[in-house]
Design an enzyme around this catalytic site. Structure first.
Site, mmCIF file in Angstrom:
data_model
loop_
_atom_site.group_PDB
_atom_site.id
_atom_site.type_symbol
_atom_site.label_atom_id
_atom_site.label_comp_id
_atom_site.label_asym_id
_atom_site.label_seq_id
_atom_site.Cartn_x
_atom_site.Cartn_y
_atom_site.Cartn_z
ATOM 1 N N TYR A 26 79.156 31.030 81.049
ATOM 2 C CA TYR A 26 78.415 32.100 81.735
ATOM 3 C C TYR A 26 77.545 31.508 82.848
ATOM 4 C CZ TYR A 26 75.525 36.291 82.353
ATOM 5 O OH TYR A 26 74.878 37.385 82.881
ATOM 6 N N SER A 35 72.658 36.474 88.085
ATOM 7 C CA SER A 35 71.904 36.376 86.837
ATOM 8 C C SER A 35 70.790 35.348 87.009
ATOM 9 C CB SER A 35 72.851 35.913 85.715
ATOM 10 O OG SER A 35 72.135 35.542 84.563
HETATM 11 P P1 NAP Z 1 77.318 45.509 79.619
HETATM 12 O O1 NAP Z 1 76.835 46.879 79.337
HETATM 13 O O2 NAP Z 1 77.935 44.709 78.546
HETATM 14 O O3 NAP Z 1 78.265 45.599 80.881
HETATM 15 C C1 NAP Z 1 79.250 44.667 81.184
HETATM 16 C C2 NAP Z 1 80.400 45.412 81.810
HETATM 17 O O4 NAP Z 1 81.425 44.484 82.168
HETATM 18 C C3 NAP Z 1 81.001 46.392 80.813
HETATM 19 O O5 NAP Z 1 81.200 47.632 81.459
HETATM 20 C C4 NAP Z 1 82.295 45.730 80.418
HETATM 21 O O6 NAP Z 1 83.314 46.668 80.116
HETATM 22 C C5 NAP Z 1 82.653 44.961 81.666
HETATM 23 N N1 NAP Z 1 83.592 43.909 81.285
HETATM 24 C C6 NAP Z 1 83.423 42.954 80.348
HETATM 25 N N2 NAP Z 1 84.566 42.258 80.189
HETATM 26 C C7 NAP Z 1 85.457 42.800 81.061
HETATM 27 C C8 NAP Z 1 86.824 42.541 81.345
HETATM 28 N N3 NAP Z 1 87.529 41.601 80.712
HETATM 29 N N4 NAP Z 1 87.445 43.302 82.279
HETATM 30 C C9 NAP Z 1 86.763 44.279 82.909
HETATM 31 N N5 NAP Z 1 85.477 44.579 82.662
HETATM 32 C C10 NAP Z 1 84.847 43.846 81.748
HETATM 33 O O7 NAP Z 1 76.113 44.619 80.160
HETATM 34 P P2 NAP Z 1 75.208 44.711 81.455
HETATM 35 O O8 NAP Z 1 73.945 44.079 81.082
HETATM 36 O O9 NAP Z 1 75.187 46.077 82.009
HETATM 37 O O10 NAP Z 1 75.947 43.702 82.448
HETATM 38 C C11 NAP Z 1 76.330 44.039 83.766
HETATM 39 C C12 NAP Z 1 76.292 42.787 84.627
HETATM 40 O O11 NAP Z 1 74.943 42.325 84.720
HETATM 41 C C13 NAP Z 1 77.104 41.623 84.084
HETATM 42 O O12 NAP Z 1 77.724 40.939 85.154
HETATM 43 C C14 NAP Z 1 76.026 40.737 83.458
HETATM 44 O O13 NAP Z 1 76.424 39.399 83.403
HETATM 45 C C15 NAP Z 1 74.896 40.963 84.423
HETATM 46 N N6 NAP Z 1 73.570 40.627 83.914
HETATM 47 C C16 NAP Z 1 73.011 41.315 82.879
HETATM 48 C C17 NAP Z 1 71.750 40.964 82.459
HETATM 49 C C18 NAP Z 1 71.049 41.678 81.344
HETATM 50 O O14 NAP Z 1 69.949 41.267 80.964
HETATM 51 N N7 NAP Z 1 71.581 42.727 80.781
HETATM 52 C C19 NAP Z 1 71.060 39.921 83.060
HETATM 53 C C20 NAP Z 1 71.672 39.244 84.092
HETATM 54 C C21 NAP Z 1 72.915 39.605 84.520
HETATM 55 P P3 NAP Z 1 83.845 46.803 78.591
HETATM 56 O O15 NAP Z 1 82.640 46.760 77.727
HETATM 57 O O16 NAP Z 1 84.554 48.100 78.580
HETATM 58 O O17 NAP Z 1 84.746 45.623 78.360
#
Ligand code: NAP
Length: 274
Positions: A179, A166
């Site tokens: 985080y 991130s």
């Molecule tokens: P997202 O759609 O909320 O995806 C997060 C995923 O992690 C979901 O599929 C969620 O599954 C899973 N997750 C959360 N808690 C969990 C748990 N206790 N056990 C197993 N799985 C779990 O958001 P995203 O943006 O695609 O995020 C994906 C990754 O990118 C994350 O690591 C996030 O920190 C990183 N990231 C995102 C951004 C951004 O701007 N979007 C920026 C930097 C980094 P459920 O919803 O089914 O629990």
């Protein structure tokens, strides 16, 4: 337009001979077996589908929402996919998830540690329970899954691990101390594992997404002031889309990146360069 054939080199030194297979061939993932965590939604779903498009069989992990829809999308495009559910806030879940994937595919060549959670509170009032949950999901489970998957990769002499870091691997953020600590840890863990496993043929890298338009950031997108501030600060002047990440994910999962390990690749529209 007719597809160009890969160039064939006649007099190659040993050091360059793998260019003979053609540069685009080196991005192919045919015959590879991947596990992508958090593949039901957002970035993880896009990555799982992209790996499958590049030729990999993909185990799609979901949690509250099952990743069956992602697996179905892959199958509908002619790919091979299975879906499993596991709550990675429990320390026993990584082993179960890896075992399910091994039962389905017989091995794991690519692990994408994408699942992540974010819980916001003022640092002074941050509940220890939430701290532990975020650290377990975002960092400890990444270590556990990597450790479990690396065993088979070491036996077979190679593999790819791609961690989703991130901007908060580098910056502190506000009201997200767990985080930021976990994602800083992911960047350091990437380098630590890369150092130990490079000689075993395993490359461990991370992608640091910038501000991507997913559910994870829906509150920021909906906040008019924060949305404007964010857009003003991004040189590309737009939020990233999930597909903006997929090229980097396929690259770091493929032989095209075989001499890259311990790297954090920013996919942020220029945010960190500013
Ligand atoms: P997202 O759609 O909320 O995806 C997060 C995923 O992690 C979901 O599929 C969620 O599954 C899973 N997750 C959360 N808690 C969990 C748990 N206790 N056990 C197993 N799985 C779990 O958001 P995203 O943006 O695609 O995020 C994906 C990754 O990118 C994350 O690591 C996030 O920190 C990183 N990231 C995102 C951004 C951004 O701007 N979007 C920026 C930097 C980094 P459920 O919803 O089914 O629990």
């Amino acid at each position: 337009m007719r597809e160009r054939q890969p160039l064939q080199f006649r007099n190659m030194s040993d050091a360059t001979q793998h260019t003979n297979i053609g540069i685009l061939q080196r991005f192919r993932l045919h015959g590879k077996r991947a596990l992508v965590t958090g593949a039901a939604t957002g970035l993880g779903a896009a990555i799982a589908i992209a790996l499958a498009e590049a030729g990999a069989s993909v185990a799609c992990h979901g949690n509250r929402r099952a990743a069956e829809q992602t697996a179905e999308t892959i199958r509908s495009k002619g790919g091979e996919a299975v879906a499993f559910s596991a709550d990675l806030s429990h320390t026993a879940s990584p082993e179960a998830l890896v075992n399910h994937t091994l039962e389905a595919f017989g091995g794991i060549d690519i692990l994408v540690n994408n699942a992540g959670t974010i819980i916001r509170h003022e640092a002074a009032e941050y509940p220890l329970e939430d701290w532990m949950t975020v650290l377990q999901v975002n960092l400890t489970s990444v270590f556990q899954l990597s450790q479990l998957v690396a065993k088979g990769m070491i036996e077979r002499g190679g593999g790819k691990i791609v961690n989703i870091a991130s901007l908060l691997s580098f910056q502190g953020g506000i009201r997200v101390p767990a985080y930021a600590a976990s994602k800083g840890g992911v960047a350091q863990l990437t380098k630590a594992l890369a150092n130990e496993w490079a000689s075993k043929g395993i490359q461990v890298n991370a992608i640091a997404p910038g501000y991507m338009r997913t559910e994870n950031t829906s509150a920021l997108q909906a906040d008019e002031t924060r949305n404007r501030q964010i857009l003003e600060r991004i040189p590309a002047a737009r939020w990233g889309e999930a597909d903006d990440l997929t090229g980097a994910a396929v690259f770091l999962s493929s032989p095209a990146s075989d001499y890259i390990t311990g790297a954090i690749l920013n996919v942020d529209g220029g945010w960190l360069a500013r």
